[in-house]
Structure formats: structure tokens, C-alpha cells
Design an enzyme around this catalytic site. Structure first.
Site, PDB file in Angstrom:
ATOM      1  N   ALA A  31      59.998  37.737  37.786  1.00  0.00           N
ATOM      2  CA  ALA A  31      59.472  37.853  36.403  1.00  0.00           C
ATOM      3  C   ALA A  31      59.264  40.041  36.804  1.00  0.00           C
ATOM      4  O   ALA A  31      58.839  40.272  35.878  1.00  0.00           O
ATOM      5  CB  ALA A  31      58.862  37.248  35.659  1.00  0.00           C
ATOM      6  N   HIS A  36      57.181  46.848  38.527  1.00  0.00           N
ATOM      7  CA  HIS A  36      57.650  46.443  40.465  1.00  0.00           C
ATOM      8  C   HIS A  36      58.505  47.469  40.133  1.00  0.00           C
ATOM      9  O   HIS A  36      58.910  47.955  41.745  1.00  0.00           O
ATOM     10  CB  HIS A  36      57.928  45.126  39.822  1.00  0.00           C
ATOM     11  CG  HIS A  36      57.308  43.353  39.921  1.00  0.00           C
ATOM     12  ND1 HIS A  36      57.617  42.998  38.802  1.00  0.00           N
ATOM     13  CD2 HIS A  36      56.295  43.500  39.724  1.00  0.00           C
ATOM     14  CE1 HIS A  36      56.451  42.212  38.301  1.00  0.00           C
ATOM     15  NE2 HIS A  36      55.906  42.631  39.577  1.00  0.00           N
ATOM     16  N   ASP A 149      46.304  44.918  39.959  1.00  0.00           N
ATOM     17  CA  ASP A 149      45.456  44.161  40.953  1.00  0.00           C
ATOM     18  C   ASP A 149      44.424  44.372  41.488  1.00  0.00           C
ATOM     19  O   ASP A 149      44.776  44.457  43.068  1.00  0.00           O
ATOM     20  CB  ASP A 149      46.642  42.484  41.401  1.00  0.00           C
ATOM     21  CG  ASP A 149      46.825  42.514  40.282  1.00  0.00           C
ATOM     22  OD1 ASP A 149      47.337  41.098  39.878  1.00  0.00           O
ATOM     23  OD2 ASP A 149      48.933  42.815  40.316  1.00  0.00           O
ATOM     24  N   SER A 184      52.710  43.829  33.345  1.00  0.00           N
ATOM     25  CA  SER A 184      52.433  42.654  33.831  1.00  0.00           C
ATOM     26  C   SER A 184      53.773  41.232  33.000  1.00  0.00           C
ATOM     27  O   SER A 184      53.987  41.278  32.080  1.00  0.00           O
ATOM     28  CB  SER A 184      51.553  41.952  33.160  1.00  0.00           C
ATOM     29  OG  SER A 184      50.942  40.188  33.258  1.00  0.00           O
ATOM     30  N   SER A 185      54.382  40.568  33.904  1.00  0.00           N
ATOM     31  CA  SER A 185      55.013  39.733  34.093  1.00  0.00           C
ATOM     32  C   SER A 185      54.424  38.439  32.802  1.00  0.00           C
ATOM     33  O   SER A 185      55.115  37.516  31.984  1.00  0.00           O
ATOM     34  CB  SER A 185      55.467  38.640  35.068  1.00  0.00           C
ATOM     35  OG  SER A 185      55.526  40.175  36.174  1.00  0.00           O
TER      36      SER A 185
HETATM   37  P1  AMP Z   1      53.306  39.868  40.350  1.00  0.00           P
HETATM   38  O1  AMP Z   1      54.933  39.960  40.571  1.00  0.00           O
HETATM   39  O2  AMP Z   1      52.210  40.433  39.642  1.00  0.00           O
HETATM   40  O3  AMP Z   1      52.035  39.370  41.923  1.00  0.00           O
HETATM   41  O4  AMP Z   1      52.914  41.221  41.109  1.00  0.00           O
HETATM   42  C1  AMP Z   1      53.479  41.989  42.231  1.00  0.00           C
HETATM   43  C2  AMP Z   1      52.468  43.057  42.492  1.00  0.00           C
HETATM   44  O5  AMP Z   1      53.379  44.532  41.498  1.00  0.00           O
HETATM   45  C3  AMP Z   1      51.155  43.226  42.838  1.00  0.00           C
HETATM   46  O6  AMP Z   1      51.788  43.912  44.215  1.00  0.00           O
HETATM   47  C4  AMP Z   1      51.712  43.926  41.421  1.00  0.00           C
HETATM   48  O7  AMP Z   1      49.643  44.417  41.634  1.00  0.00           O
HETATM   49  C5  AMP Z   1      51.708  44.342  41.358  1.00  0.00           C
HETATM   50  N1  AMP Z   1      52.099  45.130  39.770  1.00  0.00           N
HETATM   51  C6  AMP Z   1      51.632  43.873  38.759  1.00  0.00           C
HETATM   52  N2  AMP Z   1      52.144  44.609  37.404  1.00  0.00           N
HETATM   53  C7  AMP Z   1      51.991  46.018  37.470  1.00  0.00           C
HETATM   54  C8  AMP Z   1      52.292  47.579  37.359  1.00  0.00           C
HETATM   55  N3  AMP Z   1      51.778  47.018  35.715  1.00  0.00           N
HETATM   56  N4  AMP Z   1      51.881  48.494  38.083  1.00  0.00           N
HETATM   57  C9  AMP Z   1      51.794  48.819  39.126  1.00  0.00           C
HETATM   58  N5  AMP Z   1      52.038  47.774  39.623  1.00  0.00           N
HETATM   59  C10 AMP Z   1      52.108  45.817  38.650  1.00  0.00           C
END
Ligand code: AMP
Length: 287
Positions: A31, A36, A149, A184-185
Site C-alpha cells: 500500500a 515509501h 515509526d 500512512s497506509s
Molecule cells: P509500512 O509499510 O507502513 O510497514 O512502512 C514501511 C516503511 O516505510 C517503514 O520504515 C516506515 O517507517 C516507512 N514509512 C511509513 N510511512 C512513512 C512516512 N509518512 N514517511 C516516511 N517513512 C514512512
């Protein structure tokens, strides 16, 4: 250019063998959004080749969490990876990742039980376990994680230090909507009205960070005042925590703290769990 998409360990091994030079890695749950994308761009600066994993890790979801409804947008994710020049997408199914339920797992220790870890018991153990597996599978030279995170990032750094994992860890700053909401997803779960309430999270953080010169107590109360308003909004924000912590240990900082800190917040809007944080700096103060 379309990335190679590996769905089995054999496909991954074949694709990994083609990589020449340093490999930079971005683990995700898919997502994909602009946050990302910024991590992928950072990875491109760090490596000769870039790998992205897309895996919604059942181990890091609690029994009452959103594993089943977590958004899955694989085709769009691959399109973003292609547009950003990603070389390899590692997309295992849960059966490929966990042929048997793992008996041996990583423990996040004390840091896994505080702040976000208190709100989501077992979450960080499951996260570390899959990241270690991903590191062994992908064998990157460097890996990029988002500051969004912050506790996850701190724990990955500890894992790498404590267990001598030969991967360089890089942090990328949080990407936000123009109104401050951290991407955020999970934002796609929000209704229009919930989306408006969600803005209180970043507003509270900003209000806190602006008081850094006045010390930790002032930071906490400025942020809390905004969150008190959010609790009265329609729909309301149900606060899980507001924490002002040392970024390396996630222990609450005392009034005499000088140096870096992280102001972290989490809450539910409707049924959606949202988290955010901002870094801040405390100068040494007299009394
Ligand atoms: P996730 O797919 O939500 O598990 O996130 C994958 C990676 O993307 C993790 O290292 C998160 O910290 C990073 N991430 C998610 N949202 C953001 C954002 N708004 N800004 C920067 N990095 C992000």
C-alpha cells in the site's frame, strides 16, 4: 523498467545473484505512498541496486488488529517501484515466509513493552523477527527505515548492534500531507470527518515541539492541551499515549534532560490506529 518480482525463495536467490555492487533495501507492508517513495529514493542513493519487500507480516498484528483488512494494492505498488527504478521486489506469501509457525523468535526486550509496545503487545517482537528474516533472505548492504515509526527504527538499530547484523541502517524523515498528517497506509481507512480529527495528532506534536526551549514539562502540557481538544472533537480521538522519550531507549525523559528527544503520540480515530512523532532538541537549562 519493470523490477524483477520474486515470490519464492528460489526466485529471490536467482534475482539476488544478478545484483552487482551494493544492495540497498526498503522493507514495507505495501500500500505504498509518498513516504515509501522517499525511502526508495534514499535507497537509490545508498546502493547500486534497490530491493523492496512487500509483505504484510501476520506475526506483528495482535488478535484484534487489522491484519485481514490491511490494504493490499500490489499492482500499484509494483508500478511505483518501476517508476522509481527499483531492481527487485520481494513479495512472499505468508506460507512462503512461514512454512511452519516459527518457534524461535526475536524479543524486543524492555523497549518492546513501552510506549507503542504497551499499546500493541508482541508487535515489536513480530516486527524484529520478520526484519531479521528479510535481512537473511535479501542480504542487503544497507536498509532504509522511516522516522515515522521511531520506536521501530530504534529497535532495528538495537537489533543490528546487539546481534552484530552486518547491515547499515539509514533513517528517512517523515513525509506529511500539506496539513501535517503523516502519510500512512492506514490513512485510507479514514472517512472525511475522521481525516479532520486525525490532524490533531500532528498539531499536538507541533504545539509540543514549539515549547522545547521551556523544557519537557512545557512540551508535554502544550501537546496534551491539543489532545484534550481532540478528545472532544466529532468524531473524537481516543488517545493511546503521549510520550516524550529518549530516541535510543524510548524511556521517558526527565525535566533535566538535555539533547535529543522524540515526542510520540498514538490514538484511535474510529477504528483506525494512527501514530506520529517529531524529533526535538533540549538545550541545557539553568535550574
Ligand atoms: P509500512 O509499510 O507502513 O510497514 O512502512 C514501511 C516503511 O516505510 C517503514 O520504515 C516506515 O517507517 C516507512 N514509512 C511509513 N510511512 C512513512 C512516512 N509518512 N514517511 C516516511 N517513512 C514512512
Amino acid at each position: 523498467m519493470t523490477p524483477v518480482i520474486a515470490r519464492t525463495r528460489e526466485e529471490l536467490a536467482a534475482a539476488r545473484a544478478q545484483v552487482r555492487g551494493a544492495l540497498a533495501f526498503v522493507p514495507t507492508m505495501g500500500a505504498l505512498h509518498e513516504g515509501h517513495r522517499s525511502l526508495i529514493r534514499r535507497a537509490r542513493e545508498l546502493g547500486d541496486a534497490v530491493a523492496v519487500s512487500i509483505f504484510v507480516n501476520p506475526l506483528q498484528f495482535g488478535p484484534n488488529e487489522d491484519l485481514d483488512r490491511y490494504p493490499r494494492t500490489f499492482d500499484d505498488d509494483v508500478a511505483m517501484c518501476a517508476a522509481e527504478g527499483v531492481d527487485l521486489v520481494w513479495a512472499p506469501t505468508p506460507e512462503v515466509m512461514y512454512p511452519v509457525t516459527p518457534e524461535v523468535r526475536l524479543s524486543a526486550g524492555r523497549m518492546g513493552t513501552v510506549v507503542e509496545g504497551a499499546a500493541r503487545p508482541g508487535h515489536f517482537d513480530g516486527m524484529l523477527t520478520v526484519v531479521m528474516k528479510l535481512f537473511h533472505q535479501v542480504r542487503p548492504d544497507a536498509a532504509v527505515f522511516g522516522a515515522k515509526d521511531a520506536q521501530q527504527l530504534a529497535l532495528i538499530r538495537r537489533m543490528v548492534a546487539d546481534l552484530d547484523v552486518p547491515v547499515r541502517i539509514e533513517a528517512a524523515p517523515t513525509v506529511r500531507e500539506p496539513d501535517g498528517l503523516a502519510l500512512s497506509s492506514r490513512n485510507r481507512y479514514l472517512s472525511d470527518a475522521e481525516r479532520v480529527t486525525a490532524r490533531y495528532l500532528s498539531r499536538a506534536l507541533r504545539a509540543g515541539v514549539e515549547r522545547a526551549a521551556d523544557g519537557p514539562a512545557a512540551v508535554r502540557s502544550a501537546a496534551q492541551a491539543v489532545l484534550d481538544e481532540a478528545a472532544e472533537a466529532d468524531p473524537p480521538l481516543h488517545l493511546d499515549y503521549l510520550a516524550l522519550v529518549d530516541p535510543a531507549t524510548f524511556e521517558e525523559v526527565g525535566e533535566a534532560h538535555a539533547g535529543e528527544a522524540v515526542l510520540a503520540v498514538a490514538g484511535k480515530v474510529g477504528t483506525t490506529h494512527l501514530i506520529d512523532n517529531m524529533p526535538l532538541q533540549f538545550e541545557p537549562r539553568e535550574n
